[in-house]
Enzyme design. Sequence first.
Site, PDB file in Angstrom:
ATOM      1  N   CYS A 111       0.698  -1.040  -0.004  1.00  0.00           N
ATOM      2  CA  CYS A 111      -0.102  -0.035   0.054  1.00  0.00           C
ATOM      3  C   CYS A 111       0.971   1.264   0.094  1.00  0.00           C
ATOM      4  O   CYS A 111       2.017   1.189   0.836  1.00  0.00           O
ATOM      5  CB  CYS A 111      -1.063   0.057   1.350  1.00  0.00           C
ATOM      6  SG  CYS A 111      -1.979   1.499   1.540  1.00  0.00           S
ATOM      7  N   GLU A 153      -8.837  -1.001  -2.410  1.00  0.00           N
ATOM      8  CA  GLU A 153      -9.018   0.527  -2.435  1.00  0.00           C
ATOM      9  C   GLU A 153     -10.515   0.786  -1.917  1.00  0.00           C
ATOM     10  O   GLU A 153     -10.538   2.013  -1.119  1.00  0.00           O
ATOM     11  CB  GLU A 153      -9.225   0.663  -3.982  1.00  0.00           C
ATOM     12  CG  GLU A 153      -7.970   0.605  -4.701  1.00  0.00           C
ATOM     13  CD  GLU A 153      -6.634   1.275  -4.089  1.00  0.00           C
ATOM     14  OE1 GLU A 153      -6.700   2.340  -3.373  1.00  0.00           O
ATOM     15  OE2 GLU A 153      -5.348   0.576  -4.201  1.00  0.00           O
TER      16      GLU A 153
HETATM   17 ZN    ZN Z   1      -3.798   1.105  -0.143  1.00  0.00          ZN
END
Ligand code: ZN
Length: 199
Positions: A111, A153
């Site tokens: 991420c 997401e």
């Molecule tokens: Zn992320």
Amino acid sequence: MTVRDILQIGHPVLRQVAEDVDVADIKSDEIRTLIGDLVDTMRAANGAGIAANQIAVPLRVTVMEVTDNPRYPYKPRLPLTVVINPTIEFLTPAQVDDSDGPETVMINEGCLSVPLRGDVERQVNIRVRYYDGEGVLHDEVKRGLTAGTWQHECDHLDGVLFVDRVKDPASLSTWDEFNRNGRDAFIERITAFVEQIGS
Ligand code: ZN
């Protein structure tokens, strides 16, 4: 458009539940600029996706794109997708005419807001409903690693980070250690999965 700073884990905005965009505002200058900034920021950081709250805008907007991605070389291509006000429904393999397929898959995720990778179990088959950047409503099925990217997401928009979903903390690693110790085995397993599922 502008490459924006990406908030890092610990910043409170990453933990906020983002608010829906008023559909009448989708083509406004504000939302167009936001989408452009998200795309530029994602591409500059070699991300596969980014959510608006990662650049400190707590609205339900995310963009995804996978081309030849050096961070995630095993991910199937995903054309630039602009996603506004998404909802996700989990499907069983039987609901997509593949009753022998797996229901979930363990994905080693990264991420842009977290300096670690770790294993997260994701649903293989999902139905998504969302508006695109032109205000057109979509209703589609996503599968495999692409479905995993969508779940990652959309989690951001609810203030959830992938580390919240890591069941085995021993799977957490820095990128350097992942490249040294886990990458080859993961790529072998996940490449076989992508060939099985087709996405
Ligand atoms: Zn992320």
